[in-house]
Enzyme design. Structure first.
Site, short mmCIF file in Angstrom:
data_model
loop_
_atom_site.label_atom_id
_atom_site.label_comp_id
_atom_site.label_asym_id
_atom_site.label_seq_id
_atom_site.Cartn_x
_atom_site.Cartn_y
_atom_site.Cartn_z
N ARG A 61 -0.70 1.60 19.58
CA ARG A 61 -0.53 0.33 19.38
C ARG A 61 0.35 -0.22 20.58
O ARG A 61 0.29 -1.40 20.75
CB ARG A 61 0.31 0.09 18.18
CG ARG A 61 -0.41 0.51 16.84
CD ARG A 61 0.45 0.07 15.55
NE ARG A 61 -0.65 0.09 14.52
CZ ARG A 61 -0.60 0.36 13.11
NH1 ARG A 61 0.66 0.52 12.95
NH2 ARG A 61 -1.42 0.60 12.16
N ASP A 76 5.63 -1.06 11.23
CA ASP A 76 4.57 -1.60 11.27
C ASP A 76 4.82 -3.00 11.96
O ASP A 76 3.56 -3.63 11.83
CB ASP A 76 4.15 -1.46 9.83
CG ASP A 76 3.68 -0.06 9.52
OD1 ASP A 76 3.39 0.90 10.32
OD2 ASP A 76 3.79 0.32 8.48
N LYS A 91 0.70 -1.23 0.05
CA LYS A 91 -0.17 0.19 0.08
C LYS A 91 0.84 1.20 -0.06
O LYS A 91 0.44 2.16 -0.82
CB LYS A 91 -1.00 -0.16 1.02
CG LYS A 91 -0.72 0.44 2.59
CD LYS A 91 -1.99 0.18 3.40
CE LYS A 91 -1.75 0.26 4.85
NZ LYS A 91 -1.29 1.61 5.32
N GLY A 144 -3.57 7.71 7.00
CA GLY A 144 -2.57 8.70 7.15
C GLY A 144 -1.75 9.05 6.23
O GLY A 144 -1.33 10.42 5.80
C1 S3P Z 1 4.02 4.79 5.85
C2 S3P Z 1 4.91 5.12 6.83
C3 S3P Z 1 4.86 4.96 7.99
C4 S3P Z 1 3.99 3.52 8.35
C5 S3P Z 1 2.83 3.75 7.75
C6 S3P Z 1 2.98 4.03 5.93
C7 S3P Z 1 4.03 5.43 4.41
O1 S3P Z 1 4.25 5.83 8.82
O2 S3P Z 1 3.75 3.39 9.71
O3 S3P Z 1 1.88 2.48 7.76
O4 S3P Z 1 3.53 4.87 3.45
O5 S3P Z 1 4.97 6.31 4.22
P1 S3P Z 1 5.14 7.07 9.24
O6 S3P Z 1 5.85 7.78 8.28
O7 S3P Z 1 4.22 7.99 10.12
O8 S3P Z 1 6.15 6.64 10.12
#
Ligand code: S3P
Length: 458
Positions: free
Chosen positions: A365, A334, A28, A115
């Site tokens: 978490r 993750d 993803k 996010g």
């Molecule tokens: C992600 C970065 C990570 C990860 C999230 C996906 C990404 O978050 O935990 O599941 O796709 O850039 P952070 O950049 O906030 O650490």
């Protein structure tokens, strides 16, 4: 709002054995990025191997609201074939130089639980010619956005928020490239700033405290951006040439595959083989942790282009505790919930420090894993920025809460495989955020104790 409204529970039965060869949904992190970058390119891109996950659907819906055309194609039409589904991405018409022809959306852009969608789109829109409001579900509205708002404002961005949280209103405006030294290791923040940098005057530099996933850098380079990466520093220079279109088969998601790697590692002799999984070195720290805990790990690289991929085989052996610090946590951010599950079956006390970031993910978490594992009988000490788990423990079947967080639901389900009785995961439909078929796959590959015969499937 995206996402299922009906909360569904799932029951996991203890397994006698894990033995399977599988593939997992597309990555993803790669999917969000390639869709967004393809929307800026000159000409159509073909993307295959996309996961059917809600997070990626949120990015697709947001891009459509911005006037980008994303039309389904057969995955075999996109380079490399691949599983999952395929999309042709046709950027919105009438692009000027770095002006990208986005349309002003009619309503808020719904980032749902994602996010990555919100942070990357905020960076993208900051230097565009449109204004948009980015919103999401209750979990996303609680997550910190000041980490992108502040550095983007230093580039000249106009962003309003609700006290550093979503909804965010971004009014596109010309930006100035800046030097950013990030206080938090976050690939989302780094990527938001690089996306803003594409439209900025002058170079944009991002210095990371610890190396994080580099999918944005790899894709930007493949698409012809002027990008230099050197020991934790990424520099993007503006270019008058638009990005080149890209054809990409998204590899399997390492973080989804990690659930099965952990499942296999839980008992000596259990084994899993995962084909077509992403092996980008900024994502695979969990393999090193598995080995340090005692599991046997075998990796075969089959393709090394933009995003390397291959086969991973994990076989369980007796487990021992590990001590992880901030750098390990950033590299396996993750996968830490899975380390905690493994720690319940490992000899000694596993300690995870420098992990405060885990408290601001889709849920807290640290608290979620501590509560779930304690319910199952594990011995857990929670710290403000870390956690300790003493093993080995006999886990009991229990009812555990996902707190609406996909990774907590899946990690606790994996723990249920070695419990003495059935484990019920409440609010389990949240797995659709990254892995809609997770529970079906779990039933397919595990042999429940009550059946006592190899080769059982659902
Ligand atoms: C992600 C970065 C990570 C990860 C999230 C996906 C990404 O978050 O935990 O599941 O796709 O850039 P952070 O950049 O906030 O650490």
């Amino acid at each position: 709002m995206l996402g299922a409204e009906v909360e569904q529970m799932e029951m996991v039965k203890p397994a006698t054995r894990i033995a399977a060869t599988i593939r997992v949904p597309g990555d993803k992190s790669v999917a969000h990025r390639v869709l967004i970058l393809a929307a800026l390119a000159e000409g159509d891109s073909m993307i295959s191997g996309l996961p059917e996950s809600e997070d990626v659907r949120a990015t697709i819906a947001c891009l459509r609201s911005l006037g980008v055309k994303l039309s389904p194609v057969s995955p075999s039409l996109a380079r490399g074939g691949g599983s999952g589904w395929g999309l042709r991405v046709s950027p919105a018409p009438s692009r000027g130089q770095s002006g990208w022809g986005f349309a002003t959306p009619h309503g808020p852009l719904d980032c749902a639980n994602s996010g990555t969608t919100m942070r990357l789109l905020a960076g993208l829109l900051a230097g565009s010619r449109v204004s948009a409001t980015l919103d999401g579900d209750a979990s996303l509205r609680r997550r910190p956005m000041a980490r992108i708002i502040e550095p983007l404002r230093r580039m000249g961005a106009h962003i309003d928020s609700r006290d550093g949280r979503a909804p965010l209103t971004v009014v596109g405006t010309p930006l100035q490239g800046r030097h950013h030294s990030l206080p938090v290791a976050s690939a989302q923040v780094k990527s938001a700033l690089l996306l803003a940098g594409l439209a900025a005057r002058g170079p944009t530099t991002v210095v990371e405290p610890v190396l994080t996933r580099d999918h944005t850098e790899r894709l930007l380079t493949a698409m012809g951006a002027d990008l230099r990466v050197d020991a934790g520093t990424v520099e993007l220079r503006p270019s008058h040439r638009p990005l080149r279109a890209i054809d990409l088969a998204v590899p399997g998601d390492f973080s989804s595959a990690a659930f099965w790697m952990a499942a296999a590692a839980l008992r000596p002799g259990w084994s899993i083989t995962i084909d077509g999984v992403g092996l980008n070195r900024t994502r695979t720290a969990f393999l090193r942790i598995l080995e340090a805990m005692g599991a046997a790990v075998h990796v075969e690289l089959s393709q090394t282009d933009v995003e390397p991929r291959g086969t991973v085989r994990v076989t369980g052996r007796p487990l021992r505790a590990v001590e992880l610090g901030a750098e390990d946590v950033a590299a396996a951010i993750d996968e830490i919930p899975l380390v905690l599950v493994l720690a319940t079956q490992a000899e000694g006390t596993t300690s995870v420090a420098g992990a405060a970031e885990l408290r601001v993910k889709e849920s807290d978490r640290i608290a979620g894993m501590a509560a779930g594992l304690r319910r199952m009988g594990a011995s857990v000490d929670e710290r403000p920025d870390g956690i300790k788990v003493r093993g080995p423990a006999t886990l009991q079947g229990a009812t555990v809460e996902s707190n609406g967080d996909h990774r907590i639901a899946m990690a606790l389900a994996v723990a249920g495989l070695v419990a003495t009785g059935p484990t019920t995961v409440d609010d389990a439909d949240c797995v659709a955020v990254s892995y809609p078929d997770f529970f079906t796959a779990l039933r397919t590959m595990s042999l429940p104790r009550s059946r006592g015969r190899a080769g059982w499937g659902p």
